[in-house]
Structure formats: structure tokens, C-alpha cells
Design an enzyme around this catalytic site. Structure first.
Site, PDB file in Angstrom:
ATOM      1  CG  HIS A  19      -2.349  -0.915   1.349  1.00  0.00           C
ATOM      2  ND1 HIS A  19      -2.557  -1.805   2.674  1.00  0.00           N
ATOM      3  CD2 HIS A  19      -2.748  -1.461   0.209  1.00  0.00           C
ATOM      4  CE1 HIS A  19      -3.252  -2.666   2.179  1.00  0.00           C
ATOM      5  NE2 HIS A  19      -3.417  -2.478   0.935  1.00  0.00           N
ATOM      6  CE  LYS A  43     -13.468  -6.607   2.697  1.00  0.00           C
ATOM      7  NZ  LYS A  43     -12.013  -6.029   2.196  1.00  0.00           N
ATOM      8  NE  ARG A  92      -2.763  -7.398  -3.709  1.00  0.00           N
ATOM      9  CZ  ARG A  92      -3.275  -7.513  -2.976  1.00  0.00           C
ATOM     10  NH1 ARG A  92      -3.328  -8.067  -1.890  1.00  0.00           N
ATOM     11  NH2 ARG A  92      -5.190  -7.728  -2.895  1.00  0.00           N
ATOM     12  CB  SER A 130      -3.970  -6.470   4.993  1.00  0.00           C
ATOM     13  OG  SER A 130      -4.194  -4.957   4.603  1.00  0.00           O
TER      14      SER A 130
HETATM   15  P1  ADP Z   1     -10.012  -2.958  -0.516  1.00  0.00           P
HETATM   16  O1  ADP Z   1     -10.565  -4.247   0.784  1.00  0.00           O
HETATM   17  O2  ADP Z   1     -10.621  -2.383  -1.039  1.00  0.00           O
HETATM   18  O3  ADP Z   1      -8.814  -4.639  -1.029  1.00  0.00           O
HETATM   19  P2  ADP Z   1      -7.120  -3.337   0.873  1.00  0.00           P
HETATM   20  O4  ADP Z   1      -6.543  -2.469   1.674  1.00  0.00           O
HETATM   21  O5  ADP Z   1      -6.710  -4.786   1.044  1.00  0.00           O
HETATM   22  O6  ADP Z   1      -8.558  -2.888   0.802  1.00  0.00           O
HETATM   23  O7  ADP Z   1      -6.524  -2.693  -0.859  1.00  0.00           O
HETATM   24  C1  ADP Z   1      -6.689  -1.411  -1.052  1.00  0.00           C
HETATM   25  C2  ADP Z   1      -6.148  -1.016  -2.703  1.00  0.00           C
HETATM   26  O8  ADP Z   1      -4.461  -1.940  -2.397  1.00  0.00           O
HETATM   27  C3  ADP Z   1      -6.288  -2.066  -3.445  1.00  0.00           C
HETATM   28  O9  ADP Z   1      -6.187  -2.127  -4.497  1.00  0.00           O
HETATM   29  C4  ADP Z   1      -5.113  -3.224  -3.605  1.00  0.00           C
HETATM   30  O10 ADP Z   1      -5.323  -4.277  -4.902  1.00  0.00           O
HETATM   31  C5  ADP Z   1      -4.325  -2.592  -3.483  1.00  0.00           C
HETATM   32  N1  ADP Z   1      -3.283  -3.112  -3.014  1.00  0.00           N
HETATM   33  C6  ADP Z   1      -2.856  -4.822  -1.973  1.00  0.00           C
HETATM   34  N2  ADP Z   1      -2.123  -4.829  -1.517  1.00  0.00           N
HETATM   35  C7  ADP Z   1      -1.457  -4.536  -2.307  1.00  0.00           C
HETATM   36  C8  ADP Z   1       0.283  -4.666  -3.265  1.00  0.00           C
HETATM   37  N3  ADP Z   1       1.017  -5.579  -2.208  1.00  0.00           N
HETATM   38  N4  ADP Z   1       0.662  -3.713  -4.036  1.00  0.00           N
HETATM   39  C9  ADP Z   1       0.238  -2.951  -4.820  1.00  0.00           C
HETATM   40  N5  ADP Z   1      -1.281  -2.820  -4.587  1.00  0.00           N
HETATM   41  C10 ADP Z   1      -2.178  -3.236  -3.239  1.00  0.00           C
END
Ligand code: ADP
Length: 162
Positions: A19, A43, A92, A130
């Protein structure tokens, strides 16, 4: 000229190095980036909204053009309320694509003037999520490098107190 503002929405439960890398790159592309915790009731998060906002404020304090927010409801409506022209999402793997594609098309239908901008993960962060971080930390194993140092400490405290 109007400021170029982007909203980067997510659960950020917790924010990971992946992130953080997306924020860094988005902040270089836009005048202002709003990193926004989406309060999705379906969630059950490990960290409360307050904890996540505090964590984001701490980790992102070095970026002068990054703000933090939270919202309930539709991301596009929140983006409009922030005067944003774009929504940032990270990709990803191919497995992210289908969900993100559907969401981007839905958002386009709801708010045609807002563009979804996808940033491809850096290879070194592509395996980080996460949920994987929480799984590793829950069993007391090392998440070094997968999350910012402050988050590592918060995870340790959280699992110690649960
Ligand atoms: P959500 O519940 O909206 O998916 P996340 O916090 O899991 O929220 O992720 C937010 C955004 O960040 C999403 O677009 C996700 O694909 C992206 N993301 C999560 N992990 C990574 C990573 N390791 N590299 C690039 N983008 C990521």
C-alpha cells in the site's frame, strides 16, 4: 489550473509496504492524494477505524501532499465530495483483475467523470496482502519488510492483547 486530486480507498487493516508503495507513486502523479479508510460493515477488521487512521497518519506523515480520511458508502460519492478526479487502485495479480474491473466499470457508470487509475504492484510487494500479514503476525512470526516498522509494533501489541 485545478488541483489534480486522487482518492486511494481501502480497508488498510493494516497498511502494508505494498500500500505504502502505491501511495508514494500516486503522490508523485497527483497534486493531492486522499488515503481513505472505507468503513465496509461486511468485514470485521482487526484494527478499529481510529487505530487505522492513527496508523496511516503516523506512517504517511512524511508526505506533504497526502491527506487521510474515512468514509461510509460509495467510493465515487466520497471521491466527489473530496473534489477528486481519480480513484487509485493497486493491482497485484491477475486474480485482482476481475473484481477491480467490475468495480471500475460500476464506478464509471455511477460517476462518468471520475477515472480509476490502476498502479501495478512492484514485484517485491506483489505477494503482500493485509490478510497474509495478519496470518503471519497472529502466529507470532516475523513480518519485517511486509509492513512499515510502526505497523509491525502495532501488530505485536494487538496480538499480545487479544
Ligand atoms: P480493499 O478491501 O478495498 O481491497 P485493501 O486495503 O485490501 O482494501 O487494498 C486497497 C487497495 O490496495 C486495493 O486496490 C488493493 O488491490 C491494493 N493493494 C493491496 N496490497 C497491495 C500490494 N501489495 N501492492 C499493490 N497494491 C496493493
Amino acid at each position: 489550473m485545478a488541483l489534480r486530486i486522487a482518492v486511494y480507498p481501502g480497508s488498510f487493516d493494516p497498511i502494508t509496504s505494498g500500500h505504502l508503495d502505491i501511495v508514494r507513486r500516486a503522490a508523485a502523479l497527483f497534486d493531492e492524494v486522499v488515503v481513505a479508510v472505507s468503513l465496509n460493515a461486511s468485514k470485521s477488521p482487526l484494527f478499529s477505524v481510529e487505530e487505522r487512521l492513527g496508523m496511516l497518519a503516523n506512517v504517511l506523515s512524511a508526505f506533504s501532499n497526502v491527506r487521510i480520511g474515512s468514509y461510509e458508502g460509495l467510493t465515487v460519492r466520497y471521491a466527489e465530495s473530496q473534489g477528486a478526479q481519480a480513484i487509485i487502485r493497486g493491482l497485484r495479480a491477475v486474480s485482482d483483475f476481475e473484481f477491480e474491473f467490475t468495480m471500475a466499470l460500476t464506478n464509471k457508470k455511477l460517476a462518468p467523470s471520475i477515472e480509476t487509475v490502476f498502479l501495478m504492484t512492484e514485484a517485491q510487494y506483489s505477494f503482500i496482502s493485509s490478510s497474509a500479514v495478519k496470518e503471519v503476525a497472529r502466529y507470532g512470526d516475523c513480518v519485517r519488510g511486509m509492513v512499515p516498522l510502526q505497523v509491525e509494533e502495532m501488530l505485536r501489541k494487538k496480538y499480545r492483547s487479544l
